[in-house]
Design a protein around this motif. Structure first.
Motif, PDB file in Angstrom:
ATOM      1  N   GLU A 281      -3.911  11.698   3.396  1.00 58.55           N
ATOM      2  CA  GLU A 281      -3.725  11.551   2.088  1.00 58.55           C
ATOM      3  C   GLU A 281      -1.969  11.404   2.082  1.00 58.55           C
ATOM      4  O   GLU A 281      -1.517  12.429   2.591  1.00 58.55           O
ATOM      5  CB  GLU A 281      -4.274  12.600   1.187  1.00 58.55           C
ATOM      6  CG  GLU A 281      -5.783  12.869   1.101  1.00 58.55           C
ATOM      7  CD  GLU A 281      -6.102  13.745   0.003  1.00 58.55           C
ATOM      8  OE1 GLU A 281      -5.096  14.759  -0.152  1.00 58.55           O
ATOM      9  OE2 GLU A 281      -7.177  13.553  -0.417  1.00 58.55           O
ATOM     10  N   PHE A 282      -1.711  10.537   1.441  1.00 56.20           N
ATOM     11  CA  PHE A 282      -0.262  10.291   1.054  1.00 56.20           C
ATOM     12  C   PHE A 282       0.334  10.953   0.024  1.00 56.20           C
ATOM     13  O   PHE A 282      -0.216  10.876  -0.953  1.00 56.20           O
ATOM     14  CB  PHE A 282       0.428   8.846   1.144  1.00 56.20           C
ATOM     15  CG  PHE A 282       0.078   7.972   2.320  1.00 56.20           C
ATOM     16  CD1 PHE A 282       1.177   7.967   3.392  1.00 56.20           C
ATOM     17  CD2 PHE A 282      -1.076   7.377   3.003  1.00 56.20           C
ATOM     18  CE1 PHE A 282       1.264   7.254   4.480  1.00 56.20           C
ATOM     19  CE2 PHE A 282      -1.218   6.810   4.173  1.00 56.20           C
ATOM     20  CZ  PHE A 282      -0.136   6.686   4.909  1.00 56.20           C
ATOM     21  N   LEU A 283       1.714  11.476   0.175  1.00 61.40           N
ATOM     22  CA  LEU A 283       2.119  12.303  -0.902  1.00 61.40           C
ATOM     23  C   LEU A 283       3.126  11.102  -2.055  1.00 61.40           C
ATOM     24  O   LEU A 283       3.418  10.006  -1.450  1.00 61.40           O
ATOM     25  CB  LEU A 283       3.376  13.203  -0.343  1.00 61.40           C
ATOM     26  CG  LEU A 283       2.787  14.185   0.622  1.00 61.40           C
ATOM     27  CD1 LEU A 283       3.849  15.313   0.782  1.00 61.40           C
ATOM     28  CD2 LEU A 283       1.424  15.042   0.226  1.00 61.40           C
ATOM     29  N   ALA A 284       3.217  11.426  -3.144  1.00 64.15           N
ATOM     30  CA  ALA A 284       3.692  10.580  -4.197  1.00 64.15           C
ATOM     31  C   ALA A 284       3.291   9.294  -4.092  1.00 64.15           C
ATOM     32  O   ALA A 284       1.934   9.266  -4.104  1.00 64.15           O
ATOM     33  CB  ALA A 284       5.233  10.592  -3.680  1.00 64.15           C
ATOM     34  N   ASP A 285       4.138   8.128  -3.941  1.00 66.78           N
ATOM     35  CA  ASP A 285       3.467   6.886  -3.942  1.00 66.78           C
ATOM     36  C   ASP A 285       3.420   6.266  -2.580  1.00 66.78           C
ATOM     37  O   ASP A 285       3.525   5.094  -2.475  1.00 66.78           O
ATOM     38  CB  ASP A 285       4.231   6.111  -4.949  1.00 66.78           C
ATOM     39  CG  ASP A 285       5.847   5.821  -4.461  1.00 66.78           C
ATOM     40  OD1 ASP A 285       6.262   6.486  -3.504  1.00 66.78           O
ATOM     41  OD2 ASP A 285       6.680   4.952  -4.795  1.00 66.78           O
ATOM     42  N   GLY A 286       3.245   7.092  -1.432  1.00 67.36           N
ATOM     43  CA  GLY A 286       3.203   6.530  -0.032  1.00 67.36           C
ATOM     44  C   GLY A 286       2.308   5.465   0.177  1.00 67.36           C
ATOM     45  O   GLY A 286       2.560   4.603   0.929  1.00 67.36           O
ATOM     46  N   ALA A 287       0.952   5.841  -0.537  1.00 69.11           N
ATOM     47  CA  ALA A 287      -0.143   4.845  -0.189  1.00 69.11           C
ATOM     48  C   ALA A 287       0.190   3.391  -0.657  1.00 69.11           C
ATOM     49  O   ALA A 287       0.252   2.375  -0.102  1.00 69.11           O
ATOM     50  CB  ALA A 287      -1.537   5.390  -0.667  1.00 69.11           C
ATOM     51  N   ALA A 288       0.862   3.366  -1.935  1.00 69.32           N
ATOM     52  CA  ALA A 288       1.108   1.959  -2.704  1.00 69.32           C
ATOM     53  C   ALA A 288       2.185   1.402  -1.866  1.00 69.32           C
ATOM     54  O   ALA A 288       2.194   0.404  -1.774  1.00 69.32           O
ATOM     55  CB  ALA A 288       1.796   2.459  -4.057  1.00 69.32           C
ATOM     56  N   GLN A 289       3.132   2.401  -1.334  1.00 69.95           N
ATOM     57  CA  GLN A 289       4.318   1.324  -0.629  1.00 69.95           C
ATOM     58  C   GLN A 289       3.502   0.836   0.712  1.00 69.95           C
ATOM     59  O   GLN A 289       4.272  -0.038   1.240  1.00 69.95           O
ATOM     60  CB  GLN A 289       5.302   2.550  -0.320  1.00 69.95           C
ATOM     61  CG  GLN A 289       6.197   2.999  -1.253  1.00 69.95           C
ATOM     62  CD  GLN A 289       7.312   3.703  -0.981  1.00 69.95           C
ATOM     63  OE1 GLN A 289       8.170   3.098  -0.157  1.00 69.95           O
ATOM     64  NE2 GLN A 289       7.660   5.026  -1.315  1.00 69.95           N
ATOM     65  N   LEU A 290       2.642   1.650   1.401  1.00 63.47           N
ATOM     66  CA  LEU A 290       2.117   1.200   2.553  1.00 63.47           C
ATOM     67  C   LEU A 290       1.255  -0.232   2.402  1.00 63.47           C
ATOM     68  O   LEU A 290       1.255  -0.947   2.947  1.00 63.47           O
ATOM     69  CB  LEU A 290       1.347   2.134   3.133  1.00 63.47           C
ATOM     70  CG  LEU A 290       0.942   1.959   4.864  1.00 63.47           C
ATOM     71  CD1 LEU A 290       2.200   1.217   5.563  1.00 63.47           C
ATOM     72  CD2 LEU A 290       0.572   3.086   5.257  1.00 63.47           C
ATOM     73  N   GLN A 291       0.572  -0.022   1.107  1.00 65.30           N
ATOM     74  CA  GLN A 291      -0.297  -1.280   0.774  1.00 65.30           C
ATOM     75  C   GLN A 291       0.656  -2.695   0.378  1.00 65.30           C
ATOM     76  O   GLN A 291       0.226  -3.438   0.697  1.00 65.30           O
ATOM     77  CB  GLN A 291      -1.069  -0.794  -0.537  1.00 65.30           C
ATOM     78  CG  GLN A 291      -2.490  -0.043  -0.290  1.00 65.30           C
ATOM     79  CD  GLN A 291      -2.663   1.000  -1.590  1.00 65.30           C
ATOM     80  OE1 GLN A 291      -1.947   0.911  -2.517  1.00 65.30           O
ATOM     81  NE2 GLN A 291      -3.546   1.714  -1.363  1.00 65.30           N
ATOM     82  N   GLN A 292       1.927  -2.265  -0.170  1.00 71.01           N
ATOM     83  CA  GLN A 292       2.747  -3.424  -0.601  1.00 71.01           C
ATOM     84  C   GLN A 292       3.282  -4.106   0.881  1.00 71.01           C
ATOM     85  O   GLN A 292       3.591  -5.288   0.765  1.00 71.01           O
ATOM     86  CB  GLN A 292       3.831  -2.942  -1.196  1.00 71.01           C
ATOM     87  CG  GLN A 292       3.517  -2.243  -2.657  1.00 71.01           C
ATOM     88  CD  GLN A 292       4.814  -1.943  -3.314  1.00 71.01           C
ATOM     89  OE1 GLN A 292       5.688  -1.787  -3.078  1.00 71.01           O
ATOM     90  NE2 GLN A 292       4.496  -1.541  -4.618  1.00 71.01           N
TER      91      GLN A 292
END
Length: 351
Positions: free
Chosen positions: A328-339
């Motif tokens: 699980e990513f903290l903060a907006d980490g998942a969104a950044q990686l998806q970008q």
């Protein structure tokens, strides 16, 4: 490692780092060839030897790629296997034929994602792309130092408790190459973080990472989410909070901390080296530590080695469970990686 011993080993570490620096310089300057491929190749790796969480992060990436409508494949060296060359996982695969981590991937995705092992990643990619139909993207597991391939996206992992910027090159430390190798990364993920890591703590760690990376490279933070015990042996459920822990991984500390926080009491920890090949004697020794009502807890990576054909009967007689983990990513980490992932599959405009 004691500080005085690390100090004594520093000259050897400097020599090793110099050799690797020359090797990397030859690749950076194009003197040694690094192959590029038209199909996206995503590398997940580390600077430190062992235990940064590559396997669950590869699984996270593969699931995201599937969400994007891609047909991913996983390519690994297959560390610890007893075979050589190019081997594709199938229903007959074991940890001995493809390695424990690739087998875990194959089982996680129930054979729906091609999992291939080949010590030469370039050869492995060339063969994968000749398949019909070929994958639309390949995730390289533990290939950060494999310079014969130039990945489309290079993801570097480092642990919160053992960050590369506080470590030294082998043998004085645990780094496979110097800290400057982080400059090749397109994203850095600090793994195994405390879920409540504050924004200021994240900023401080990111600043230290950015001393060694390119300026625009994102620094992300991830944590583990542990699931309910999954039966491996003959018992259907856990009977008691008292457990025996069996591990053959590089860093069992986070699992121990989770179990303690979840109310389990570890009465004995049979700790083996990373990728340890379990034997019947190991299983018998663990069985000897069990008290009535107790269970054996292990990791999913260890579980695939415990289910080798020669051990299945002994394991089936014991109440053994593995503890699954997800990233699980903290903060907006998942969104950044998806970008970072999405542009890899957008058609390029014709000029």
């Amino acid at each position: 490692m004691p500080h005085f011993l690390a100090f004594l080993l520093l000259p050897f570490a400097w020599l090793y780092a110099t050799v690797l620096h020359v090797r990397n310089w030859l690749y950076d300057k194009g003197i040694k060839e690094s192959a590029r491929f038209a199909i996206p190749v995503i590398s997940v790796g580390n600077l430190r030897a062992g235990g940064t969480g590559k396997t669950p992060h590869v699984a996270w990436l593969v699931r995201e790629l599937q969400v994007l409508g891609q047909q991913p494949a996983i390519l690994s060296r297959g560390y610890g296997r007893r075979t050589r060359g190019y081997v594709e996982a199938d229903a007959t695969a074991t940890a001995a034929t493809i390695g424990d981590e690739p087998l875990q991937h194959y089982q996680d995705f129930q054979g729906q994602v091609p999992v291939v092992v080949c010590e030469n990643r370039r050869t492995g990619l060339e063969k994968l792309f000749r398949q019909e139909p070929p994958p639309t993207v390949v995730v390289l597991d533990d290939a950060y130092q494999h310079r014969r391939v130039q990945p489309t996206l290079n993801i570097l992992l480092t642990e919160q408790q053992r960050p590369f910027y506080q470590d030294y090159v082998l043998p004085a430390g645990r780094l496979r190459e110097s800290r400057g190798g982080a400059r090749r990364a397109d994203a850095v993920i600090i793994t195994k973080c405390a879920p409540d890591l504050t924004a200021s703590q994240q900023a401080a760690s990111a600043a230290r990472v950015r001393r060694y990376t390119r300026s625009a490279v994102p620094v992300l933070f991830s944590a583990y989410r542990y699931g309910a015990p999954v039966a491996v042996g003959g018992a259907a459920r856990v009977e008691s909070p008292e457990v025996v822990l069996l591990t053959g991984i590089a860093q069992p500390g986070p699992l121990r901390e989770y179990l303690a926080g979840a109310g389990y009491q570890i009465t004995h920890h049979a700790a083996f080296a990373d990728h340890h090949t379990f034997t019947a004697a190991d299983i018998a020794a663990v069985a000897g530590q069990l008290r009535p009502g107790q269970s054996v807890f292990t990791t999913q990576k260890d579980a695939v080695r415990l289910l080798e054909p020669a051990l299945q009967a002994a394991v089936a007689a014991l109440p053994i469970f593995y503890i699954p983990i997800q990233v699980e990513f903290l903060a907006d980490g998942a969104a950044q990686l998806q970008q970072l992932l999405s542009p890899l599959f957008q058609p390029h405009a014709v000029v």
